[in-house]
Design a protein around this motif. Structure first.
Motif, PDB file in Angstrom:
ATOM      1  N   PHE A  37      -2.679   4.732   8.537  1.00 57.38           N
ATOM      2  CA  PHE A  37      -3.436   3.475   8.508  1.00 57.38           C
ATOM      3  C   PHE A  37      -4.384   3.453   9.698  1.00 57.38           C
ATOM      4  CE2 PHE A  37       0.207   2.655  11.147  1.00 57.38           C
ATOM      5  CZ  PHE A  37      -0.222   1.761  12.129  1.00 57.38           C
ATOM      6  N   ASP A  77       4.111   2.501   2.607  1.00 61.63           N
ATOM      7  CA  ASP A  77       3.738   1.678   1.460  1.00 61.63           C
ATOM      8  C   ASP A  77       4.905   1.472   0.488  1.00 61.63           C
ATOM      9  OD1 ASP A  77       3.996   4.195   0.417  1.00 61.63           O
ATOM     10  OD2 ASP A  77       1.893   4.422  -0.170  1.00 61.63           O
ATOM     11  N   PRO A  79      -4.826   0.146   5.308  1.00 63.51           N
ATOM     12  CA  PRO A  79      -3.916   1.262   4.980  1.00 63.51           C
ATOM     13  C   PRO A  79      -4.666   2.516   4.554  1.00 63.51           C
ATOM     14  CG  PRO A  79      -4.015  -0.234   3.142  1.00 63.51           C
ATOM     15  CD  PRO A  79      -4.865  -0.858   4.224  1.00 63.51           C
TER      16      PRO A  79
END
Length: 452
Positions: free
Chosen positions: A225, A214, A57
């Motif tokens: 990401f 997220d 991420p």
């Protein structure tokens, strides 16, 4: 976050470095260079690939809402249509998980941005359409593109589920799968293993059109990401066909030039060998034509009775004359007008190859009549060769002598008595016309016959 970023960077660069080592050890496919201007059917233009790697991420120089990211397995596939050697269209699929937590404080010692302790995002699907640019076909210093650097960029749609953890509590961020657009930008290296198989090492940054990847919206920014992968690409089509993405137009042009030049050199060598053989045969025949080994006045080329003893009278074929009677009373030789006409016709029809002493076949018929005349009436004949003033004096003198000798040899071969034919060359010393005009020079190139 800085240490995790360094880990991701080390992993990405490590994969690229290992790909270079593999390129040195792996056997390269045989270079196949189709002819210049080959149709697209000569190449494999469709291919598909599978890959697996690390989903993270974060991206290079990116900021996140969580301080510590974790690497998870990602997997993907694609299908590609190569339109030009350097350009193609590629449809990508990607899946996997993303994980991060707030186990570390921010670099300045302040609290993390997100109030949650961790999250896990399951990327159920992501599909994108990408432009594919192969840099190996732009960099033309190598004939065969075994290593292909490339870049990609596109636009796609992804669906994912997010689970957030706050202390010991875990909750679903949304009751439904979240769908967002995203922009993938990637780069990598491909290595040719064979005509229809390539090793693919790549790194892709994905910019999501939203701040919910997220589960925490911290402001008007986009989550992002990365996907670092290794995979294989399989070309669809015959095994003998090279991939269009590996095709180097400059190398094909060079190969075509080399092939044409080699063919031209081979044809030239064959013509030279043929010419050399012809010249060798001509020199052999000319040597036989000029030589008179037994000195009987008949060249070896026409001599049917070689090695005649010295002093022996011979006929035109070089064979000994059989004298059966002796003429007591000499007969007066009378040259008639008809005899003069036969000689004049022979002079008129006499032609040689340019710059040579070789008589052309068109002159044979009239010379044959002169030979018959010499045999039937026992005439004597004087041949005088002349040239124009083109060339050196020595060369012209030799050419005039050779042409007169050539006429003599022909008449002797037809049965004329060699002892009654005299051949002399005068070169350019006795012109009958001006050498300043083409017609005058033609008149001066002649062989004169004197019958007596």
């Amino acid at each position: 976050m800085n240490s995790n970023f360094l880990k991701l960077s080390a992993l990405a660069f490590g994969l690229i470095a290992s790909s270079e080592a593999f390129a040195q050890d792996a056997p390269a496919s045989s270079p196949v260079v189709p002819k210049i201007f080959s149709p697209s059917s000569a190449f494999s233009t469709w291919s598909f690939g599978i890959n697996a790697g690390v989903l993270a991420p974060t991206v290079i120089a990116g900021k996140n809402d969580f301080t510590s990211w974790k690497a998870d397995l990602g997997y993907g596939a694609y299908i590609k249509k190569q339109i030009w050697p350097a350009f193609g269209i590629q449809a990508n699929f990607l899946g996997g998980k993303l994980n991060a937590d707030n186990s570390r404080p921010l670099g300045n010692g302040s609290a993390p941005v997100s109030p949650f302790s961790s999250y896990e995002t399951a990327v159920n699907y992501s599909g994108s359409l990408n432009a594919y640019l192969s840099l190996a076909n732009i960099y033309w210093m190598n004939r065969t593109n075994v290593v292909q650097p490339y870049i990609t960029a596109g636009y796609g749609l992804m669906g994912y589920d997010v689970e957030l953890t706050s202390g010991t509590n875990t909750s679903q961020f949304s009751n439904e799968t979240i769908r967002e657009a995203f922009i993938p930008v990637g780069t990598g290296l491909k290595f040719g293993i064979s005509n229809n198989l390539m090793l693919d090492l790549g790194y892709q940054m994905n910019f999501v059109d939203g701040d919910n990847l997220d589960g925490y919206r911290s402001g008007p920014q986009s989550d992002k990401f990365s996907y670092t992968h290794v995979g294989l690409e399989f070309a669809l089509g015959g095994k003998s066909k090279p991939q269009l993405s590996s095709y180097n137009p400059v190398a094909a042009l060079e190969a075509d030039y080399i092939a044409r030049n080699a063919a031209l050199q081979a044809d030239l060598a064959a013509e030279r060998a043929k010419y050399a053989a012809q010249m060798a045969q001509m020199n052999t025949d000319w040597a036989r034509f000029k030589n008179d080994s037994d000195g009987d006045g008949v060249s070896d080329y026409f001599d049917k009775c070689p090695n005649t003893p010295a002093g022996t009278q011979v006929d035109g074929a070089g064979c000994e004359l059989k004298i059966t009677s002796t003429t007591v009373n000499p007969v007066r030789v009378i040259v008639t007008e008809e005899d003069k006409r036969v000689v004049a016709e022979a002079i008129k029809n006499l032609e040689f190859d340019f710059g040579k002493a070789t008589i052309r076949s068109t002159s044979y018929a009239s010379l044959n009549r002169v030979a018959d005349l010499l045999k039937s009436k026992d005439f004597s004949l004087k041949l005088a060769g002349h040239t124009d003033n083109v060339g050196s004096d020595a060369a012209n003198l030799k050419l005039s002598k050779d042409r007169a000798e050539s006429v003599k040899s022909y008449l002797v071969s037809q049965g004329a008595n060699a002892s009654r034919v005299e051949a002399t060359g005068y070169g350019e010393s006795q012109p009958i016309s001006s050498n300043n005009t083409a017609s005058g020079r033609q008149n001066n190139r002649r062989v004169e016959f004197t019958l007596y």
